[in-house]
Design a protein around this motif. Sequence first.
Motif, PDB file in Angstrom:
ATOM      1  N   GLY A 279      17.524   8.304 -13.572  1.00 24.23           N
ATOM      2  CA  GLY A 279      16.900   7.059 -14.009  1.00 24.23           C
ATOM      3  C   GLY A 279      16.343   6.249 -12.850  1.00 24.23           C
ATOM      4  N   VAL A 280      17.080   6.192 -11.740  1.00 20.29           N
ATOM      5  CA  VAL A 280      16.588   5.458 -10.576  1.00 20.29           C
ATOM      6  C   VAL A 280      15.341   6.128 -10.009  1.00 20.29           C
ATOM      7  CG1 VAL A 280      17.149   4.762  -8.223  1.00 20.29           C
ATOM      8  CG2 VAL A 280      18.852   4.505 -10.031  1.00 20.29           C
ATOM      9  N   LEU A 281      15.328   7.458  -9.979  1.00 23.47           N
ATOM     10  CA  LEU A 281      14.147   8.165  -9.484  1.00 23.47           C
ATOM     11  C   LEU A 281      12.935   7.924 -10.388  1.00 23.47           C
ATOM     12  CD1 LEU A 281      15.677  11.586  -8.345  1.00 23.47           C
ATOM     13  CD2 LEU A 281      14.756   9.765  -6.906  1.00 23.47           C
ATOM     14  N   ILE A 282      13.156   7.879 -11.677  1.00 19.25           N
ATOM     15  CA  ILE A 282      12.056   7.579 -12.609  1.00 19.25           C
ATOM     16  C   ILE A 282      11.504   6.182 -12.336  1.00 19.25           C
ATOM     17  CG2 ILE A 282      11.504   7.172 -15.033  1.00 19.25           C
ATOM     18  CD1 ILE A 282      13.556   9.354 -15.726  1.00 19.25           C
ATOM     19  N   LEU A 283      12.403   5.218 -12.139  1.00 21.79           N
ATOM     20  CA  LEU A 283      11.972   3.857 -11.829  1.00 21.79           C
ATOM     21  C   LEU A 283      11.169   3.808 -10.533  1.00 21.79           C
ATOM     22  CD1 LEU A 283      12.034   0.798 -12.374  1.00 21.79           C
ATOM     23  CD2 LEU A 283      14.241   0.731 -11.197  1.00 21.79           C
ATOM     24  N   LEU A 284      11.622   4.511  -9.515  1.00 26.59           N
ATOM     25  CA  LEU A 284      10.907   4.534  -8.234  1.00 26.59           C
ATOM     26  C   LEU A 284       9.537   5.180  -8.373  1.00 26.59           C
ATOM     27  CD1 LEU A 284      13.800   5.458  -5.762  1.00 26.59           C
ATOM     28  CD2 LEU A 284      12.758   3.218  -6.139  1.00 26.59           C
ATOM     29  N   LEU A 285       9.456   6.253  -9.142  1.00 24.70           N
ATOM     30  CA  LEU A 285       8.165   6.913  -9.342  1.00 24.70           C
ATOM     31  C   LEU A 285       7.169   5.984 -10.031  1.00 24.70           C
ATOM     32  CD1 LEU A 285       9.311  10.483 -10.454  1.00 24.70           C
ATOM     33  CD2 LEU A 285       8.152   9.884  -8.321  1.00 24.70           C
ATOM     34  N   LEU A 286       7.625   5.275 -11.059  1.00 26.85           N
ATOM     35  CA  LEU A 286       6.733   4.353 -11.764  1.00 26.85           C
ATOM     36  C   LEU A 286       6.340   3.175 -10.878  1.00 26.85           C
ATOM     37  CD1 LEU A 286       8.375   4.311 -15.302  1.00 26.85           C
ATOM     38  CD2 LEU A 286       6.225   5.387 -14.631  1.00 26.85           C
ATOM     39  N   ALA A 287       7.274   2.691 -10.057  1.00 25.15           N
ATOM     40  CA  ALA A 287       6.945   1.596  -9.144  1.00 25.15           C
ATOM     41  C   ALA A 287       5.914   2.040  -8.110  1.00 25.15           C
ATOM     42  CB  ALA A 287       8.220   1.099  -8.450  1.00 25.15           C
ATOM     43  N   LEU A 288       6.061   3.246  -7.581  1.00 25.10           N
ATOM     44  CA  LEU A 288       5.081   3.767  -6.625  1.00 25.10           C
ATOM     45  C   LEU A 288       3.725   3.953  -7.281  1.00 25.10           C
ATOM     46  CD1 LEU A 288       7.237   6.413  -4.702  1.00 25.10           C
ATOM     47  CD2 LEU A 288       6.422   4.202  -3.856  1.00 25.10           C
ATOM     48  N   PHE A 289       3.728   4.449  -8.526  1.00 22.90           N
ATOM     49  CA  PHE A 289       2.462   4.630  -9.226  1.00 22.90           C
ATOM     50  C   PHE A 289       1.769   3.296  -9.475  1.00 22.90           C
ATOM     51  CE2 PHE A 289       0.441   4.433 -13.443  1.00 22.90           C
ATOM     52  CZ  PHE A 289      -0.676   5.217 -13.182  1.00 22.90           C
ATOM     53  N   ALA A 290       2.528   2.297  -9.925  1.00 25.13           N
ATOM     54  CA  ALA A 290       1.938   0.982 -10.193  1.00 25.13           C
ATOM     55  C   ALA A 290       1.396   0.352  -8.917  1.00 25.13           C
ATOM     56  CB  ALA A 290       2.977   0.065 -10.837  1.00 25.13           C
ATOM     57  N   THR A 291       2.121   0.508  -7.800  1.00 23.98           N
ATOM     58  CA  THR A 291       1.651  -0.054  -6.533  1.00 23.98           C
ATOM     59  C   THR A 291       0.374   0.626  -6.061  1.00 23.98           C
ATOM     60  OG1 THR A 291       3.937  -0.558  -5.917  1.00 23.98           O
ATOM     61  CG2 THR A 291       2.303  -0.523  -4.155  1.00 23.98           C
ATOM     62  N   ALA A 292       0.352   1.962  -6.117  1.00 25.53           N
ATOM     63  CA  ALA A 292      -0.850   2.687  -5.696  1.00 25.53           C
ATOM     64  C   ALA A 292      -2.031   2.373  -6.606  1.00 25.53           C
ATOM     65  CB  ALA A 292      -0.563   4.188  -5.691  1.00 25.53           C
ATOM     66  N   TYR A 293      -1.762   2.251  -7.897  1.00 24.61           N
ATOM     67  CA  TYR A 293      -2.835   1.939  -8.854  1.00 24.61           C
ATOM     68  C   TYR A 293      -3.405   0.551  -8.592  1.00 24.61           C
ATOM     69  CZ  TYR A 293      -5.117   1.611 -13.424  1.00 24.61           C
ATOM     70  OH  TYR A 293      -6.045   1.465 -14.427  1.00 24.61           O
ATOM     71  N   ARG A 294      -2.538  -0.404  -8.290  1.00 27.07           N
ATOM     72  CA  ARG A 294      -3.002  -1.763  -8.011  1.00 27.07           C
ATOM     73  C   ARG A 294      -3.827  -1.804  -6.726  1.00 27.07           C
ATOM     74  NH1 ARG A 294       0.893  -7.001  -6.899  1.00 27.07           N
ATOM     75  NH2 ARG A 294      -0.743  -8.577  -6.829  1.00 27.07           N
ATOM     76  N   ARG A 295      -3.403  -1.084  -5.717  1.00 28.11           N
ATOM     77  CA  ARG A 295      -4.157  -1.064  -4.461  1.00 28.11           C
ATOM     78  C   ARG A 295      -5.529  -0.421  -4.648  1.00 28.11           C
ATOM     79  NH1 ARG A 295       0.241   0.443   0.327  1.00 28.11           N
ATOM     80  NH2 ARG A 295       1.435  -1.502   0.173  1.00 28.11           N
ATOM     81  N   SER A 296      -5.585   0.639  -5.443  1.00 26.79           N
ATOM     82  CA  SER A 296      -6.878   1.277  -5.683  1.00 26.79           C
ATOM     83  C   SER A 296      -7.826   0.338  -6.416  1.00 26.79           C
ATOM     84  CB  SER A 296      -6.688   2.568  -6.487  1.00 26.79           C
ATOM     85  OG  SER A 296      -6.194   2.290  -7.789  1.00 26.79           O
ATOM     86  N   LEU A 297      -7.299  -0.470  -7.335  1.00 23.27           N
ATOM     87  CA  LEU A 297      -8.142  -1.439  -8.028  1.00 23.27           C
ATOM     88  C   LEU A 297      -8.633  -2.523  -7.082  1.00 23.27           C
ATOM     89  CD1 LEU A 297      -6.230  -1.908 -11.402  1.00 23.27           C
ATOM     90  CD2 LEU A 297      -8.282  -0.568 -10.989  1.00 23.27           C
ATOM     91  N   ARG A 298      -7.772  -2.954  -6.157  1.00 25.11           N
ATOM     92  CA  ARG A 298      -8.191  -3.966  -5.197  1.00 25.11           C
ATOM     93  C   ARG A 298      -9.300  -3.441  -4.285  1.00 25.11           C
ATOM     94  NH1 ARG A 298      -2.993  -7.422  -2.929  1.00 25.11           N
ATOM     95  NH2 ARG A 298      -2.620  -8.610  -4.840  1.00 25.11           N
ATOM     96  N   LYS A 299      -9.215  -2.167  -3.921  1.00 34.46           N
ATOM     97  CA  LYS A 299     -10.258  -1.595  -3.079  1.00 34.46           C
ATOM     98  C   LYS A 299     -11.597  -1.549  -3.820  1.00 34.46           C
ATOM     99  CE  LYS A 299      -7.254   1.247  -0.181  1.00 34.46           C
ATOM    100  NZ  LYS A 299      -6.896   2.635   0.243  1.00 34.46           N
ATOM    101  N   GLN A 300     -11.540  -1.433  -5.151  1.00 34.10           N
ATOM    102  CA  GLN A 300     -12.755  -1.418  -5.944  1.00 34.10           C
ATOM    103  C   GLN A 300     -13.272  -2.810  -6.251  1.00 34.10           C
ATOM    104  OE1 GLN A 300     -11.940   0.915  -9.431  1.00 34.10           O
ATOM    105  NE2 GLN A 300     -11.317   2.717  -8.264  1.00 34.10           N
ATOM    106  N   GLY A 301     -12.553  -3.826  -5.796  1.00 30.53           N
ATOM    107  CA  GLY A 301     -13.008  -5.197  -5.999  1.00 30.53           C
ATOM    108  C   GLY A 301     -12.402  -5.896  -7.183  1.00 30.53           C
ATOM    109  N   ASP A 302     -11.482  -5.243  -7.896  1.00 29.64           N
ATOM    110  CA  ASP A 302     -10.841  -5.869  -9.050  1.00 29.64           C
ATOM    111  C   ASP A 302      -9.615  -6.649  -8.592  1.00 29.64           C
ATOM    112  OD1 ASP A 302     -12.669  -4.746 -10.693  1.00 29.64           O
ATOM    113  OD2 ASP A 302     -11.419  -3.048 -11.292  1.00 29.64           O
ATOM    114  N   ILE A 303      -9.464  -7.860  -9.096  1.00 25.93           N
ATOM    115  CA  ILE A 303      -8.300  -8.691  -8.808  1.00 25.93           C
ATOM    116  C   ILE A 303      -7.322  -8.541  -9.956  1.00 25.93           C
ATOM    117  CG2 ILE A 303      -7.476 -11.015  -8.365  1.00 25.93           C
ATOM    118  CD1 ILE A 303     -10.214 -11.715  -7.311  1.00 25.93           C
ATOM    119  N   TRP A 304      -6.181  -7.946  -9.668  1.00 26.12           N
ATOM    120  CA  TRP A 304      -5.192  -7.717 -10.725  1.00 26.12           C
ATOM    121  C   TRP A 304      -3.805  -7.874 -10.154  1.00 26.12           C
ATOM    122  CZ3 TRP A 304      -1.228  -4.261 -11.535  1.00 26.12           C
ATOM    123  CH2 TRP A 304      -0.717  -4.219 -12.826  1.00 26.12           C
TER     124      TRP A 304
END
Length: 338
Positions: A313-338
Amino acid sequence: MAVETGRPVAEAAGTPDPHGHGRHRTDRKVPGRLRRGLTTHWYAWSMVAPVVVVIGVIIGYPLARGAWLSLTDANEANVERTIGVNHIPATYDHVGLANYQAILDDGVFWDRLGWTVVWTVSCVALSFALGLVLAVMLNRTFRGRSLYRTALVLPWAVPAFVSVFTWRLLFNERSGLFNQLLAGGGFDRISWLTDPTWAKVSVIAVNVWLGVPFMLIALLGGLQSIPGDLYEAAEMDGATAWQRFRHITLPGLRSVSSTVVLLSAIWTFNMFPVIFLLTRGGPGDATEILVTYAYRLSFVISPRDYAGSAAWGVLILLLLALFATAYRRSLRKQGDIW
């Protein structure tokens, strides 16, 4: 009575002058940022406090407890328990990161992770594509539009377990509607839930059916927020329907689509009911994802491995947190504020 007028006003008041020569300096402690916020917005904090407390009890404590158990060797045989009138204390030990090392060294985790990623990407991509197509169609004015909208939202209104059990009946190899239609057309029956490949197709189809209404509603709201003047101006300039869709619709839906894709990915990654109720992870372990395997460790396999399940369960949480962080950074690079 003579009055002294030669003293600077700042010095007479007991505060330093601009040159720092005041005799009586008043050292007043400036309130901290947190204290100023509490003082200024005390009413808002008082309204939020009960929710924070409830969330802390319902989510915070189980999360902390699970993280602690993942660092032990707790199982069904050594946890604290009461049998009749006898109370047996806990005898499990602290093992550090041994559970995580065992999971990462085992091929089972990587096999489950690979299928979970395929399952998540397939479901999110198909749900988004179908939801976008239906949203574009329903954004036009035609007779019976309200009826179609209501019908397409029904899968979202029906409880998930009812929908899954209904699909399970449809996928029945002997008496299911799908195989009866195939047999009536002269085709061979398909082992929808007992063949590994068709079982994966089946669970993806059911989850897409459940996820399309959410995409439809969110994207339809995004379409209705795009100004119609943009389409009229583009049409007057000679833009084709595909060009209007590519250069107006898709950019206008970027903020909405980025949010729904992230939420859908997190929900699908942890979509326990569809997998468990439809195939129970089978046949064998063909359709088992990370969360269903964590459930199996804690509630099915004997002796129940609470520490191993918590580590998963902790590993699942870490994977989702890493995915959300990477996804947010990719959106910021594209100019989206989220």
